[in-house]
Motif scaffolding. Structure first.
Motif: not given
Length: 1486
Positions: A723-733, A751-758
């Motif tokens: 899944v692309s075009d996400l924002k860093e350090n934001r939370k997603y389901q 799903s569970d809440t995941f943080v978009c961080e490298e």
């Protein structure tokens, strides 16, 4: 705050048994809140219903205040509602009175009675509100029995006021537990409503927190039963005549003791009643139905209905009944549903339904049979078959009952009879109605009237004459009796008239009919007839009725037209839904038959054997994956219609649906602006392959999720997506939806809440897409994909973990100690039958990464029907891998893998799938093909298998392939020869596998042999036995025999060499067998002459004979001379015997027996000479040795004697004596000998050296037998002492004084004669001699002269005898060893002349010798033999077996002989010394 307890509504006793429901103090009705608007939502939530449903048992003052407020609000609302309803009711009543006719309607329950559960001895009231015009009449029932308050005063109370009706039950007990029904009825109809009452006994104390039972009425509460039907019956198939059972498990909660629901069974919505055809069962938790004898009438939709006091539950399934096996091949199926209509006094109409199966040819018609109830005799009602499925049966006897059955017939034969109809009575319908009705009430009075006899009245005209049935075979008339008939019964005459004429002809001229129905047969088809009827009685025949209109003979009812378009629709993997357009303008339609045919077979089979009335039917029992076409036929009483047009072909497979949601969403990799997701496949894919997945995502801000956004517009086929075009350090389901050809399924749970961080960790991420395949009881194969996130270094291995599905997280344990590089692994299961989960961890140089999500639990078991990959090599040597699966679905596919990667390159393999089997064929098997081959079947429950092709397996398969390319016919046995009866020679071999088309060549010395007189060839195609027979072998047959086999391209041959000694021996044996066969045609020996030795050491020659008769003669010979004896030899069980008693060397010779009669003779010879005789004697010696008695010790005057007895002694018997294990050298002191059957060893004057172990050894030519005794210790001392005693006694006995020669007992002599007597005297020292007369000593003088000469001879002389000399005389001899005397009596008579002096001498036996002056015989000369009497010489040792009557004499002689021997042995053993013979002279001399 303590955790609030979960509320319960169940009342339990001390044993925790449910005894009922406990109701709270107040519970609002949910129905009240259901009609409120949104503006009233707040008020509703504060209402009593909301509070009671939220928490019934909340404690505290706050809850009590809320409850009081809620009750006030509810009461106010209730009052307002009642007021409003009253105004509405009054308005409706006003309008009803204004226009009653237009407002009349059937009863309707505005408020239905509610079920109640009450405590024992409480009161309960059921009430309801009923509307309807005219005002309904209300009746209350208990278990369908009318409640009468007058019959139970004080128990029931009924009230009705303003359309509100109530039933009050006072002081309830257990008998009041029942189903109550209230029925409302007016002129517009009737309606009922039900309620149940359950009465419970209050037992013991209950928790204070639970409300106590309320006294008084509790009308608003009841029991709500939950019913579940599980383990139900499915679609069932049976055959006529079989027994079928249907059943289902019923779970009712709460489970109240002694409560039984109402269990009902229906067939096609018709309630079934117990009968001989169906039996119902109820075991408390399971309902059953048994169809004892299936018929096509039993086909249909069966429904189980379980009715409780709250509601009912149903369960249905279809039962199909196929035709039973026809008694005649090609005959049609049996008709069905035979019923009786319009029964009268002598007439009934029988109807039935045509069968679906016509046997391959059209049905010509039907025969109707009848049977009087109480008998078993069936009689046929019609002589010719009728095609119409309705037939009037006449000629019945009034008052009797009958049953009917029908048989169909076509050109092949008659069908089986249908099931018999229900019994029907031949009687007037009015009489039948009176019998079913109730009798007149009893008034208590009997009134007898007397009428004047009335004159007979001629009956009037019958009324309403009409034709009710009209076919080309018969017509049925019906009419009403006349009004004027008199007091006696009437009968009818029927008349007919051909249209266009005035001639009326009476049809029933002989017997008038009693019923107002009549069937006419034998009418000319196509002609028109009119009919009329006359009544008659004893008064006469009445006027005819009005004639009917002219009616042309023909079928009034037409066969229905063919049904319209037939449309099949997918249903399940074994059924199809078929719909069609109904037949147009069909009259009296009975139903439809549906037929199915596999595409291309052109053969139709019925889907139903009982007509269905709708235009939709589910055809079950079809083969999954097959394509079918369908057609439909309609039927009525006239027959079956033409078939509809064929439907379009449809493949049988389950209808598809959209898949269920995926699950188990996880993150495989995360960078600054994208995340890689993975998920698990849906548990149900909807019956079709998943075409792809759609991923949605949403951002979560401060715990609040936003709107969903599509991550991909085009479906992805893999179960992983970035899944692309996400924002860093934001939370997603995230959520995922699966799609197939039926559409896109519903999305998964977020799903569970995941943080978009490298991710920056060094170790790899988790592996994904774990799949478990090849599940067996002891192993599984786990497949997985490497992690998307590799870490700092590439992945170099994997670790697999396992744990029990129910175990805790700490129970994970590793499967492999060393990392594996493959993306698959076969795992051994620790325990069979346990459920396990698996996970995988990846490793790189930095270490081991995070574990994957665990798999779903996998049960370690081998499922039924599991198969494995089978390697096959065909006749051409082609090697293939084969896998079969019997659980295919229409969408199943076989997928082949190598090393668990799908095979897409066809350069090495060719894959072919057909039906339930798939084959992967190697084009050229080589080392490049080594690996693990597996096959998985999609859309199944994990059907898969694998096969490992190793280097050794490759070598083995190549060898087998070579053998198949160049095949050899395998042989079970090589060519062999055997001899049969008459010396026939059989050459044969057996092929292990050979076809019937095989060719066999028979070769002898390179020359082909053919069938003829000399050679007979046979080839058994079933057993593979090939044989060639020859009657005999001749010298020219010496050589090599060969059988050459050829079966297609497979060949083989087998040879047998018969030359030299081998051929001669075979030829000799063949000739011998031939001679033997001829020999056995007459009397012959089954067992040739042989011998056996009896325990008495007699030798019996015996032989077994066969095929003898009365005239058969047997003669024995020895050395060519016939054995003397009785020629009438008895045959005992076919055995002849010759006995040789006490065999000796003279019995050696050649024995022969000859059997002969008019059919021939046979000879058997036994050589008992030289070695044969030695072998016989050795066997005799063995018997003698075994008969020997243990060695015994005996003392004698000479010393010690050891002895043993045998049953028979032979001089040739080899006997050896041993002392201290050494053979004894015999001397004068130690001697051995034989006396009779006693073998002895004499040790004279034994000494200490003679002590020790003694043995006697018998030798029989093969071995030896020893008998031993220990002569030492006390045994020696006792024997020696006895020897000394006997020795001294023997010396004394030898030397004592004795009178050796006897004197006569009586001597008679004449007076004046001289007497001289002499006797022998012995003894050492010389004894003293004294003579006595009458016990007085005599002295020598002139008258008595006594002499003793040489110490041996004593004489007594009387010179002149006178009468005074008469008396008793004695001689007395005496020495130191003893004394002995001898007596004689002297008698003197008157003188008769001078004879001179007489001397009386005695011989050795004591006999008197007259006139002899010679010297008496010395004692030595009179001594007898040591052994006593000599054994009588055997006159003839050959004793022929005597007949039975002479055996007794022989036995007697033997017994006497044995006794004689025993006496001899006793004499010889007891006294080996010389025996004294007393000479007693008993002669009297005158």
């Amino acid at each position: 705050m303590p955790k609030r307890a979960k509320p319960t509504y169940l009342a339990m006793d001390k044993e925790n048994q449910i005894i009922g429901y406990v109701v709270p103090i107040f519970r609002g009705s949910q129905e009240y809140a259901s009609g409120f608007s949104d503006m009233d939502e707040t008020r509703v939530k504060e209402g009593s219903g909301y509070v009671s449903r939220r928490s019934l048992f909340t404690r505290g003052s706050e809850m009590e205040r809320t409850e009081q407020t809620s009750r006030k609000v509810s009461m106010r609302e209730s009052a307002e509602r009642i007021s409003l309803n009253k105004r509405i009711y009054e308005n409706e009543e006003y309008h009803k009175r204004m226009n009653e006719d237009s407002l009349m309607h059937a009863p309707e329950f505005v408020i239905k009675p509610r079920s109640h559960t009450v405590w024992e001895k409480q009161c309960v009231r059921l009430h309801c509100t009923v509307s309807g015009w005219p005002e309904p009449r209300v009746v209350w029932y208990k278990n369908n029995v009318t409640i009468d308050p007058m019959a139970h005063p004080g128990k029931y109370k009924l009230e009705s006021s303003y359309n509100v009706h109530s039933l009050e039950i006072n002081r309830c007990d257990f008998d009041d537990t029942a189903q109550y029904r209230v029925s409302a009825m007016n002129s517009k109809g009737e309606l009922s409503s039900y309620a149940s009452i359950v009465v419970k006994r209050f037992k013991g104390e209950v928790d204070d927190s639970l409300p106590k039972p309320r006294l008084g009425l509790v009308p608003e509460y009841g029991i709500n039963f939950e019913t579940h039907i599980v383990d139900g019956f499915g679609v069932s198939f049976g055959r006529e005549g079989e027994t079928m059972s249907l059943g289902a498990t019923v779970i009712i909660s709460p489970n109240l003791p002694r409560y039984q629901p109402e269990v009902q069974w229906y067939r096609d919505d018709v309630l079934l009643q117990p009968s001989k055809w169906c039996q119902m069962h109820w075991s408390g938790d399971r309902a059953g139905l048994t169809l004892t004898h299936l018929n096509k009438e039993d086909e249909g939709l069966y429904t189980l209905r379980i009715t409780t006091k709250s509601k009912y539950e149903t369960y249905s399934a279809y039962v199909f009944v196929r035709d039973g096996d026809a008694e005649v091949e090609g005959a049609p199926g049996a008709p069905l549903d035979v019923t009786c209509q319009d029964a009268n006094k002598d007439y009934v109409i029988v109807t039935w339904k045509q069968p679906a199966v016509d046997g391959g040819s059209s049905i010509l018609g039907y025969f109707v049979d009848r049977c009087e109830v109480g008998t078993t005799h069936w009689s046929q009602c019609n002589d010719t078959p009728i095609k119409f499925a309705r037939f009037p049966v006449t000629g019945l006897v009034e008052g009797r009952s009958y049953t009917f059955r029908v048989r169909a017939v076509n050109k092949s034969g008659m069908s089986r009879p249908s099931r018999a109809s229900e019994p029907v009575a031949a009687m007037d319908p009015a009489d039948r109605a009176r019998m079913r009705g109730t009798s007149a009430p009893w008034t208590g009075q009997i009134i007898v009237t007397e009428e004047e006899p009335a004159e007979g009245v001629v009956p009037g005209r019958p009324k309403n004459l009409e034709v009710t049935e009209a076919t080309k075979n018969y017509m049925v008339l019906s009419w009403n009796p006349p009004g004027e008939r008199g007091h006696e019964g009437i009968m009818y005459y029927v008349e007919k008239c051909v249209s266009g004429t005035d001639s009326w002809q009476r049809v029933n001229t002989e017997i008038p009919v009693k019923s107002p129905r009549f069937a006419l047969f034998d009418l000319a088809e196509g002609k028109a007839y009119s009919f009329r009827v006359r009544c008659c009685n004893s008064a006469g025949v009445g006027e005819p009725s009005e004639a009917t209109e002219a009616i042309t003979v023909g079928d009034k009812l037409d066969i229905p037209s063919a049904p319209g378009r037939v449309v099949p629709t997918r249903n399940t993997d074994t059924s199809v839904v078929v719909t069609w357009e109904a037949s147009k303008n069909a009259k009296e339609l009975v139903g439809y038959y549906i037929e199915a045919s596999v595409v291309g077979s052109h053969t139709y089979e019925p889907c139903n054997n009982k007509p269905v009335k709708g235009t939709r039917f589910i055809c079950h029992g079809l083969v999954t994956g097959q394509s079918y076409v369908f057609r439909v036929k309609a039927l009525n009483a006239a027959g079956l219609s033409d078939c509809s047009q064929e439907s379009e072909a449809i493949e049988v497979k389950a209808a598809i649906a959209s898949p269920t949601p995926p699950h188990g969403i996880s993150v495989l990799e995360c960078v600054r602006d994208s995340m890689v997701l993975a998920w698990k496949q849906p548990t149900f894919i909807g019956g079709a392959d998943i075409t792809g997945y759609f991923v949605d995502y949403r951002e979560v801000v401060n715990g609040v999720p936003g709107r969903w956004h599509e991550a991909n517009i085009k479906a992805v086929s893999e179960r992983a997506y970035r899944v692309s075009d996400l924002k860093e350090n934001r939370k997603y389901q995230f959520q995922v939806r699966a799609a197939n050809m039926a559409g896109v399924g519903i999305p998964s749970r977020p799903s569970d809440t995941f943080v978009c961080e490298e991710w920056t960790i060094a170790v790899p991420g988790p592996p994904h897409d774990l799949q478990v395949t090849e599940v067996r009881a002891k192993s599984v194969v786990l497949l997985y994909k490497p992690p998307v996130y590799q870490g700092r270094d590439p992945v170099n291995g994997f670790y697999i973990d396992i744990k029990e599905a129910s175990a805790k997280e700490e129970a994970w344990r590793g499967v492999n100690e060393k990392a594996v590089s493959n993306n698959y692994m076969k795992i051994k299961i620790p325990k069979e039958g346990e459920s396990y989960v698996f996970r995988v961890r990846a490793q790189n140089k930095a270490g081991v990464g995070k574990a994957s999500d665990p798999t779903e639990p996998v049960l370690a078991e081998t499922k039924p029907g599991t198969t494995e990959i089978v390697v096959e090599v065909d006749d051409e040597g082609v090697i293939s891998l084969n896998f079969a699966c019997s659980n295919l679905t229409p969408d199943s596919k076989f997928v082949w893998y190598k090393n668990y990667e799908e095979i897409t390159d066809d350069t090495r393999l060719t894959i072919e799938t057909k039906g339930e089997k798939s084959k992967a064929t190697f084009k050229t098997l080589a080392e490049d093909d080594i690996g693990i081959y597996s096959c998985a079947v999609t859309h199944t429950d994990g059907a898969s298998s694998s096969y490992t092709l190793s280097a050794d397996e490759l070598k083995k398969l190549l060898g087998i392939s070579h053998d198949h390319k160049f095949p050899i016919i395998p042989l079970k046995t090589e060519l062999a020869v055997e001899l049969q009866e008459k010396g026939r020679v059989r050459f044969w071999l057996q092929a292990e596998k050979i076809s019937a088309n095989a060719k066999i060549d028979y070769v002898f010395n390179d020359n082909n042999l053919s069938q003829g007189e000399k050679y007979k060839m046979n080839f058994n195609k079933e057993t593979g036995v090939i044989e060639m027979l020859m009657e005999s072998l001749r010298p020219e047959d010496e050589g090599t025999f060969t059988f050459q086999l050829q079966d297609g391209k497979a060949t083989n041959q087998s040879s047998l060499v018969l030359i030299g000694d081998v051929f001669k021996e075979l030829q000799k044996e063949s000739e011998f067998i031939c001679k033997e066969w001829h020999r056995k045609q007459g009397p012959h020996f089954v067992e040739y002459l042989s011998y056996e030795v009896t325990p008495e050491c007699s030798v019996v020659l015996k032989c077994k004979v066969g095929n003898i008769k009365k005239d058969t003669v047997a003669v024995w010979y020895k050395d060519g001379r016939e054995v003397k004896g009785d020629n009438n030899l008895p045959f005992t069980e076919g055995v002849l015997k010759l006995e040789i008693a006490q065999i000796s060397k003279k019995d050696s010779g050649i024995y022969e027996i000859v059997m002969k009669d008019d059919r021939g003779k046979d000879t058997s010879t036994l050589n008992l000479t030289d070695q044969g005789f030695r072998d016989l004697m050795n066997e005799v010696f063995g018997v003698i040795a075994n008969s020997s008695t243990p060695l015994k010790i005996q003392s004698t005057e000479e010393g010690i004697r050891l002895y043993s007895f045998v049953s028979y002694y032979n001089d040739a018997l080899q006997v050896t004596w041993h002392h201290k294990d050494s053979a004894i050298a015999f001397t004068d002191r130690i001697k051995s000998g034989v006396v009779g059957e006693q073998l002895w060893l004499q040790i004279s004057e034994p000494t200490e050296k003679d002590k020790g172990k003694y043995a006697i050894e018998f030798f029989d030519g093969k071995g030896s037998l020893q008998r031993t005794v220990e002569l030492a210790g006390q045994a020696f001392d006792d024997a020696y002492a006895e020897f000394q005693r006997l020795k001294a006694a023997a010396v004394a006995e030898r030397n004592r004084a004795r009178v050796a020669g006897g004197l006569p007992d009586v001597v008679t002599i004449q007076e004046k004669k001289a007497l001289n007597l002499t006797c022998n005297i012995s003894g050492n020292p010389v004894p003293d001699v004294t003579w006595l007369k009458n016990e007085r000593e005599i002295v020598t003088d002139d008258h008595y002269v006594m002499k003793f000469e040489a110490g041996k001879y004593a004489s007594f002389t009387i010179t002149t005898v006178n009468t005074t000399d008469s008396g008793k005389y004695s001689i007395l001899v005496k020495n130191k060893y003893g004394t002995e005397s001898a007596d004689f009596t002297l008698m003197v008579t008157e003188g008769r002349g001078d004879l001179g002096i007489s001397s009386y001498l005695t011989d050795a036996d004591g006999n008197v010798i007259i006139g002899s002056r010679s010297r008496p015989v010395s004692p030595t000369e009179k001594r007898k033999s040591v052994t006593g009497k000599k054994m009588q010489k055997r006159q003839d040792s050959v004793i022929l077996q005597k007949p039975l009557e002479e055996d007794g004499k022989k036995e007697g002689k033997k017994t006497e002989k044995k006794e004689e021997k025993k006496v001899d042995k006793t004499d010889s053993v007891a006294n080996p010394m010389d025996k004294k013979e007393a000479a007693n002279n008993q002669d009297t001399l005158e």
